[in-house]
Design a protein around this motif. Structure first.
Motif, PDB file in Angstrom:
ATOM      1  N   ASP A 111      65.318 -43.858 -58.768  1.00 38.28           N
ATOM      2  CA  ASP A 111      64.360 -42.879 -58.892  1.00 38.28           C
ATOM      3  C   ASP A 111      64.752 -42.345 -57.883  1.00 38.28           C
ATOM      4  O   ASP A 111      63.766 -43.296 -57.060  1.00 38.28           O
ATOM      5  N   PRO A 112      64.775 -40.603 -57.675  1.00 39.24           N
ATOM      6  CA  PRO A 112      64.579 -39.818 -56.424  1.00 39.24           C
ATOM      7  C   PRO A 112      63.247 -39.804 -56.509  1.00 39.24           C
ATOM      8  O   PRO A 112      62.742 -39.231 -55.380  1.00 39.24           O
ATOM      9  N   ARG A 113      61.611 -40.064 -56.998  1.00 42.13           N
ATOM     10  CA  ARG A 113      60.682 -40.219 -56.382  1.00 42.13           C
ATOM     11  C   ARG A 113      59.750 -40.468 -56.309  1.00 42.13           C
ATOM     12  O   ARG A 113      58.924 -40.682 -55.210  1.00 42.13           O
ATOM     13  N   ASN A 114      60.612 -41.989 -56.234  1.00 45.11           N
ATOM     14  CA  ASN A 114      60.081 -42.897 -55.038  1.00 45.11           C
ATOM     15  C   ASN A 114      59.873 -43.147 -53.739  1.00 45.11           C
ATOM     16  O   ASN A 114      62.062 -43.163 -53.182  1.00 45.11           O
ATOM     17  N   ALA A 115      59.285 -42.259 -52.600  1.00 48.01           N
ATOM     18  CA  ALA A 115      59.845 -42.357 -51.258  1.00 48.01           C
ATOM     19  C   ALA A 115      60.066 -43.419 -50.660  1.00 48.01           C
ATOM     20  O   ALA A 115      60.680 -43.671 -49.995  1.00 48.01           O
ATOM     21  N   GLU A 116      59.846 -45.264 -51.280  1.00 46.99           N
ATOM     22  CA  GLU A 116      60.675 -45.955 -50.931  1.00 46.99           C
ATOM     23  C   GLU A 116      62.028 -46.163 -50.973  1.00 46.99           C
ATOM     24  O   GLU A 116      62.790 -46.948 -50.456  1.00 46.99           O
ATOM     25  N   MET A 117      62.257 -45.912 -52.267  1.00 43.88           N
ATOM     26  CA  MET A 117      63.640 -45.833 -52.866  1.00 43.88           C
ATOM     27  C   MET A 117      64.704 -45.805 -50.865  1.00 43.88           C
ATOM     28  O   MET A 117      65.847 -46.861 -51.508  1.00 43.88           O
ATOM     29  N   GLN A 118      65.137 -44.514 -50.838  1.00 48.57           N
ATOM     30  CA  GLN A 118      65.918 -44.822 -50.027  1.00 48.57           C
ATOM     31  C   GLN A 118      65.891 -45.695 -48.714  1.00 48.57           C
ATOM     32  O   GLN A 118      67.565 -45.974 -48.784  1.00 48.57           O
ATOM     33  N   THR A 119      65.092 -46.684 -48.635  1.00 54.11           N
ATOM     34  CA  THR A 119      64.927 -47.515 -46.856  1.00 54.11           C
ATOM     35  C   THR A 119      65.679 -48.811 -48.281  1.00 54.11           C
ATOM     36  O   THR A 119      66.393 -49.896 -48.095  1.00 54.11           O
ATOM     37  N   ALA A 184      63.440 -39.481 -40.221  1.00 53.19           N
ATOM     38  CA  ALA A 184      63.873 -38.812 -41.720  1.00 53.19           C
ATOM     39  C   ALA A 184      63.884 -39.805 -42.483  1.00 53.19           C
ATOM     40  O   ALA A 184      64.123 -39.194 -43.962  1.00 53.19           O
ATOM     41  N   ARG A 185      62.835 -40.887 -42.636  1.00 51.82           N
ATOM     42  CA  ARG A 185      61.937 -41.534 -43.821  1.00 51.82           C
ATOM     43  C   ARG A 185      60.622 -40.749 -43.998  1.00 51.82           C
ATOM     44  O   ARG A 185      60.326 -40.717 -45.400  1.00 51.82           O
ATOM     45  N   GLY A 186      60.706 -39.793 -43.819  1.00 51.46           N
ATOM     46  CA  GLY A 186      59.232 -38.447 -43.980  1.00 51.46           C
ATOM     47  C   GLY A 186      59.602 -37.931 -44.943  1.00 51.46           C
ATOM     48  O   GLY A 186      60.576 -37.794 -45.518  1.00 51.46           O
ATOM     49  N   VAL A 187      58.143 -38.008 -45.978  1.00 52.81           N
ATOM     50  CA  VAL A 187      58.393 -37.630 -47.471  1.00 52.81           C
ATOM     51  C   VAL A 187      58.590 -35.896 -47.423  1.00 52.81           C
ATOM     52  O   VAL A 187      57.215 -35.307 -47.432  1.00 52.81           O
ATOM     53  N   ARG A 188      59.369 -35.209 -47.482  1.00 52.11           N
ATOM     54  CA  ARG A 188      59.512 -33.667 -47.314  1.00 52.11           C
ATOM     55  C   ARG A 188      59.461 -33.160 -49.138  1.00 52.11           C
ATOM     56  O   ARG A 188      59.401 -31.818 -49.218  1.00 52.11           O
ATOM     57  N   SER A 189      59.672 -33.724 -49.921  1.00 52.63           N
ATOM     58  CA  SER A 189      59.408 -32.993 -51.260  1.00 52.63           C
ATOM     59  C   SER A 189      58.712 -34.368 -52.518  1.00 52.63           C
ATOM     60  O   SER A 189      58.336 -35.048 -52.462  1.00 52.63           O
TER      61      SER A 189
END
Length: 291
Positions: A111-119, A184-189
């Motif tokens: 889910d791209p909306r999840n701010a933790e998903m990248q990590t 890099a992990r900052g929430v930008r959108s």
């Protein structure tokens, strides 16, 4: 200086096979070169296909637990719901992609909306640096609502970057400047898991014509959540090629922290699998390159 640019999706050493075919066709056999009005590569799904029934039967005979969901609509609904609840899914369908990108047939989805998903996906599944960005797969008909891309433009091979639309960006808090991986992990959108430092994203547009099944999954996720985008990254871990067969997918599934694996119309959930399957995958995981 060009109005239109098309890049062969397996550019590089892998594209040598196509280059040889074109050399024979045009230079040795003397056939005329004509620019095609449409993309004749049709999604680049030129690899071997998974034989879901026989391959899953082998896995089940070895102890794997798989649920057959014959109804496509029910399967897509359940998978989209899992992703919407923050689960990460291994997705194996049909013929695998020719080239370096997973395009919806040998993919890991989130889910791209999840701010933790990248990590989460980087550390627990891909076994690589936590700040590494992921690419979005988006419904072709909705791409211009998320990215600065013309409605008629297609980007099916995840080779071009586009900016996230300004209306979807978030105001940055610069009171406490971040550095390095934290920056890099900052929430930008409102699609934080696929938005890079400069608000760009390496976009894959998914059309019904090229990828009907992947398009249907995206459409179901959009129906459930209002978001027409999924994280799409290759189904592999660091130091390994993309999975090809159901057995390779299951091994990677059990060696990582993927929540579920879908092969064709078979759904395998982590909590249903025997502990012995995880233990058998440990040597595979231990042989991977260290971060």
């Amino acid at each position: 200086p060009f109005k239109e640019v098309w890049v062969q999706p397996a550019a590089g050493d892998a594209g040598g096979a196509l280059g040889i075919a074109w050399l024979i066709w045009h230079q040795l056999l003397g056939n005329q070169r004509r620019a095609a009005a449409s993309d004749a590569q049709n999604g680049s799904l030129l690899g071997t296909a998974v034989d879901e029934h026989s391959e899953i039967a082998e896995l089940v005979a070895g102890g794997a637990v798989a649920e057959h969901v014959p109804d496509d609509g029910e399967l897509l609904c359940r998978v989209a719901e899992l992703i919407g609840r923050g689960k990460v899914i291994g997705w194996v369908q049909g013929r695998m992609e020719f080239g370096p990108r997973a395009l919806g047939n040998r993919s890991i989805l989130g889910d791209p909306r999840n701010a933790e998903m990248q990590t989460v996906m980087n550390l627990k599944i891909k076994h690589r640096e936590s700040f590494r960005p992921f690419a979005p797969a988006v419904l072709q008909e909705k791409a211009h609502e998320c990215f600065d891309i013309e409605p008629e433009r297609h980007s099916p091979y995840m080779l071009f970057t586009y900016l996230v639309r300004e209306s979807r960006r978030l105001v940055q808090d610069d009171s406490t400047p971040a550095h390095g991986a934290e920056q890099a992990r900052g929430v930008r959108s409102d699609l934080p898991a696929i938005t890079h430092l400069d608000y760009s994203a390496r976009v894959q547009t998914v059309s019904r014509e090229r990828h009907p099944r992947f398009h249907a999954l995206l459409a179901e996720f959009y129906r459930q959540t209002g978001c027409p985008v999924l994280i799409n990254t290759s189904f592999n871990v660091r130091g390994e090629p993309m999975v090809r067969t159901a057995a390779e997918a299951y091994r990677c599934f059990m060696a990582t922290q993927l929540d579920a694996l879908v092969v064709g119309n078979y759904l395998m959930r982590r909590e249903d699998q025997p502990a012995s399957a995880s233990a058998a995958s440990e040597p595979y995981l231990n042989n991977l390159e260290p971060d």
